[in-house]
Motif scaffolding. Structure first.
Motif, PDB file in Angstrom:
ATOM      1  N   GLY A  76       4.592  72.178 121.340  1.00  0.00           N
ATOM      2  CA  GLY A  76       5.813  72.072 122.121  1.00  0.00           C
ATOM      3  C   GLY A  76       6.670  70.962 121.541  1.00  0.00           C
ATOM      4  O   GLY A  76       7.003  69.985 122.204  1.00  0.00           O
ATOM      5  N   SER A  77       7.010  71.100 120.262  1.00  0.00           N
ATOM      6  CA  SER A  77       7.607  70.002 119.486  1.00  0.00           C
ATOM      7  C   SER A  77       9.074  69.750 119.775  1.00  0.00           C
ATOM      8  O   SER A  77       9.618  68.730 119.347  1.00  0.00           O
ATOM      9  N   GLY A  78       9.739  70.660 120.488  1.00  0.00           N
ATOM     10  CA  GLY A  78      11.135  70.415 120.852  1.00  0.00           C
ATOM     11  C   GLY A  78      12.012  70.136 119.650  1.00  0.00           C
ATOM     12  O   GLY A  78      12.010  70.879 118.663  1.00  0.00           O
ATOM     13  N   ALA A  79      12.735  69.029 119.707  1.00  0.00           N
ATOM     14  CA  ALA A  79      13.653  68.659 118.626  1.00  0.00           C
ATOM     15  C   ALA A  79      12.948  68.016 117.442  1.00  0.00           C
ATOM     16  O   ALA A  79      13.593  67.690 116.446  1.00  0.00           O
ATOM     17  N   THR A 137      -5.809  68.476 112.570  1.00  0.00           N
ATOM     18  CA  THR A 137      -6.890  67.543 112.909  1.00  0.00           C
ATOM     19  C   THR A 137      -6.583  66.756 114.181  1.00  0.00           C
ATOM     20  O   THR A 137      -7.500  66.295 114.857  1.00  0.00           O
ATOM     21  N   VAL A 138      -5.300  66.583 114.503  1.00  0.00           N
ATOM     22  CA  VAL A 138      -4.886  65.901 115.732  1.00  0.00           C
ATOM     23  C   VAL A 138      -3.868  66.790 116.425  1.00  0.00           C
ATOM     24  O   VAL A 138      -2.876  67.200 115.810  1.00  0.00           O
ATOM     25  N   PHE A 139      -4.097  67.085 117.704  1.00  0.00           N
ATOM     26  CA  PHE A 139      -3.220  67.962 118.473  1.00  0.00           C
ATOM     27  C   PHE A 139      -2.612  67.159 119.615  1.00  0.00           C
ATOM     28  O   PHE A 139      -3.339  66.524 120.388  1.00  0.00           O
ATOM     29  N   PHE A 140      -1.286  67.182 119.698  1.00  0.00           N
ATOM     30  CA  PHE A 140      -0.552  66.371 120.664  1.00  0.00           C
ATOM     31  C   PHE A 140       0.110  67.287 121.682  1.00  0.00           C
ATOM     32  O   PHE A 140       0.894  68.163 121.328  1.00  0.00           O
ATOM     33  N   LEU A 141      -0.214  67.066 122.958  1.00  0.00           N
ATOM     34  CA  LEU A 141       0.344  67.888 124.031  1.00  0.00           C
ATOM     35  C   LEU A 141       1.037  66.980 125.045  1.00  0.00           C
ATOM     36  O   LEU A 141       0.384  66.138 125.671  1.00  0.00           O
TER      37      LEU A 141
END
Length: 199
Positions: A76-79, A137-141
């Motif tokens: 959900g990276s947006g801008a 390897t790293v997931f950001f929510l």
């Protein structure tokens, strides 16, 4: 065109700025002045675009131990602000998954304009696409979705975790209850970091 070296040098200034000025600084570096409106056809369970604070992203980077060897996936990276910030801070490759086409296109255009080859933004539903991001390897929510969509995403993420150890950073989300994830002791009221474990 602003090179990565120049952007990285400019990034060092962020620590000199008062926290209240850091958001505006990041928007200026990333050239975010006006965002397209949220897609009126945003699927059920998805959250409209809301940028994550610089302080929270930097806290996630520190708590998860992100390095230049990582592939950071912003769900959900947006801008694209968080991905840019992580890339400038650590040198990590970053992939942004964004369901709103206009946001994904504008983020990729900015990365191309800055010549940041290790940033990629992909349009699509993360709950469906996550299995196709095996290098992460790293997931950001940051509250990208909830309910059934989150459950499908976690099912797909488990497949990724079978291939390699991963870390999952969750901001302003309820605890994730999965046997293959171990929650680290909390150091922040709004950030949880999990490590995958082999079952």
């Amino acid at each position: 065109m602003l090179s990565r070296e120049r952007a990285s040098a400019d990034f060092e200034r962020i620590h000199e700025l008062p926290p209240s000025d850091r958001e505006a600084w990041l928007d200026a570096v990333w050239d975010v002045d006006e965002l397209p409106p949220d897609d009126p056809n945003l699927p059920r369970g998805c959250v409209p675009y809301l940028p994550c604070s610089v302080a929270t992203v930097l806290d996630a980077v520190e708590q998860a131990g992100v390095t230049s060897d990582d592939v950071f996936v912003d769900v959900g990276s947006g801008a694209g602000r968080a991905a840019l910030l992580v890339h400038l801070k650590t040198g990590a490759a970053c992939i942004g998954l964004e369901i709103q086409p206009a946001l994904a296109r504008s983020a990729q255009a900015r990365a191309d304009w800055l010549g940041l080859e290790r940033l990629r933004f992909v349009e699509g539903d993360a709950a469906e696409m996550i299995r196709f991001v095996p290098t992460g390897t790293v997931f950001f929510l940051y509250c990208p979705f909830g309910g059934e969509r989150l459950e499908r995403f976690l099912d797909g993420l488990e497949d990724v975790a079978r291939a390699r150890p991963i870390r999952v950073c969750c901001v302003d989300m309820p605890p994730l209850d999965r046997r293959w994830l171990r929650r680290r002791p909390a150091t922040s009221s709004n950030l949880d970091v999990y490590d995958s474990i082999r079952s």
